[in-house]
Design an enzyme around this catalytic site. Structure first.
Site, mmCIF file in Angstrom:
data_model
loop_
_atom_site.group_PDB
_atom_site.id
_atom_site.type_symbol
_atom_site.label_atom_id
_atom_site.label_comp_id
_atom_site.label_asym_id
_atom_site.label_seq_id
_atom_site.Cartn_x
_atom_site.Cartn_y
_atom_site.Cartn_z
ATOM 1 N N SER A 59 -24.423 49.679 -47.387
ATOM 2 C CA SER A 59 -25.508 48.719 -47.608
ATOM 3 C C SER A 59 -24.898 47.382 -47.986
ATOM 4 O O SER A 59 -23.847 47.330 -48.643
ATOM 5 C CB SER A 59 -26.430 49.202 -48.737
ATOM 6 O OG SER A 59 -27.357 48.191 -49.091
ATOM 7 N N TYR A 67 -27.495 51.681 -57.250
ATOM 8 C CA TYR A 67 -27.440 51.970 -55.818
ATOM 9 C C TYR A 67 -26.315 51.168 -55.170
ATOM 10 O O TYR A 67 -25.541 51.703 -54.357
ATOM 11 C CB TYR A 67 -28.787 51.625 -55.181
ATOM 12 C CG TYR A 67 -28.805 51.639 -53.671
ATOM 13 C CD1 TYR A 67 -28.733 52.839 -52.970
ATOM 14 C CD2 TYR A 67 -28.913 50.449 -52.948
ATOM 15 C CE1 TYR A 67 -28.766 52.853 -51.582
ATOM 16 C CE2 TYR A 67 -28.949 50.452 -51.562
ATOM 17 C CZ TYR A 67 -28.868 51.654 -50.886
ATOM 18 O OH TYR A 67 -28.897 51.663 -49.510
#
Length: 247
Positions: free
Chosen positions: A142, A156
Site C-alpha cells: 500500500s 496498517y
C-alpha cells in the site's frame, strides 16, 4: 495452462485480478476468509471465460489454513506458476494513542504473518532449490507504507512497510532459484475496503488531493500485477511499483 493463486481473491483488487488473470489464460485458485458468496461469484465469472477456478476458505493468519490452501491447489491443479499475496485488512481508523492491542495484533497477523506464511509455501513449490520450475510472486502492499497514514491507520501502514521489506529480502534470497518477487503499492483505490473500515466517504474526500485528480480502480492495479507476473517483467525482481496516481 499457468496456475495462479491469489489470497484474498473474493473482493476488491483480488477479485479484479482473478478475473483479469483468467482473461490472460490463467487458471485461478483464490482464498477467501468468510464471504463464500462473493468468492463463488468470482469463480463463476472465471468459468464463463472458459478457465478453471477454485475458491478455498482460509484465514491466512493461521498457518494450518495457509498450508491447507496450498495443498488444495496441489490437489486440484498439480502445479503452480505464480502467487499473489493480496489478503489484508486495515483494522479500524485510529490514532496510535488510542490503539487497541487486539486490533493491532489481528492486523499484523493477517498482513504480516499471513504474507510470510504464504510466501514460504509459495517458495517451497516454485523455487528450483525445492524442485520447482520457477515462477513469480507479487505482494500487494500500500502507498500507506510510504506515506505513514497519520491520523488514520499508522498500524496498517507499518504492516505494509513490513511486507515491502519481505519483497526486498526474499527477492534477493531466491533470485537464483528461478523466482521473481515484486510488490505493488496501490494508492487510493475505489473498493469497498474503505467502507468496511468505517469510512465510506474516504475516497470522495481524498481523491481531489491525488495528483491525477481521481481514485484508481481495482482493474488498474490488476493490470500492474499481471505485468509483474508476465515475461515482460523477466528482469524485474525486488521492485515495489507505486500505483497511486502520483500520490
Amino acid at each position: 495452462m499457468p496456475v495462479l493463486l491469489i489470497t484474498g481473491g473474493s473482493r476488491g483488487i483480488g477479485a479484479a485480478l482473478a478475473i483479469a488473470a483468467a482473461r490472460e489464460g490463467y487458471d485461478v485458485a483464490l482464498t477467501y476468509a468468510s464471504d463464500r458468496a462473493s468468492a463463488d461469484a468470482v469463480v463463476a465469472k472465471i468459468a464463463a471465460l472458459g478457465r478453471t477456478a477454485v475458491a478455498i476458505e482460509a484465514d491466512v493468519a493461521r498457518e494450518a489454513d495457509v498450508v491447507r490452501a496450498f495443498a488444495e491447489v496441489d490437489r486440484r491443479f498439480g502445479s503452480l506458476d505464480a502467487v499473489v499475496i493480496n489478503a489484508g485488512i486495515t483494522g479500524t481508523f485510529t490514532r496510535v494513542d488510542t490503539l487497541d492491542v487486539a486490533m493491532l495484533e489481528r492486523v499484523l497477523a493477517v498482513n504480516v504473518t499471513g504474507a510470510f506464511m504464504t510466501a514460504r509455501e509459495a517458495v517451497r513449490r516454485l523455487s528450483t532449490a525445492h524442485g520447482g520450475r520457477g515462477g513469480a510472486i507479487v505482494v500487494i502492499s500500500s502507498r500507506a507504507a510510504t506515506l505513514g497514514s497519520p491520523g488514520e491507520y499508522v498500524h496498517y501502514a507499518a504492516s505494509k512497510a513490513a511486507v515491502d521489506t519481505l519483497v526486498r529480502g526474499l527477492s534477493k534470497e531466491i533470485a537464483r532459484e528461478g523466482v521473481r518477487v515484486n510488490g505493488v503499492q496501490p494508492g487510493l483505490i475505489d473498493t469497498e475496503i474503505h467502507a468496511r473500515a468505517g469510512r465510506p466517504e474516504r475516497v470522495a474526500q481524498i481523491a481531489p488531493n491525488v495528483p491525477m485528480g481521481r481514485a484508481g480502480t481495482a482493474e488498474e492495479v490488476a493490470q500492474s500485477v499481471l505485468w509483474l507476473l508476465s515475461p515482460l517483467a523477466s528482469y524485474v525482481t525486488g521492485a515495489i511499483l507505486e500505483v497511486g496516481g502520483g500520490r
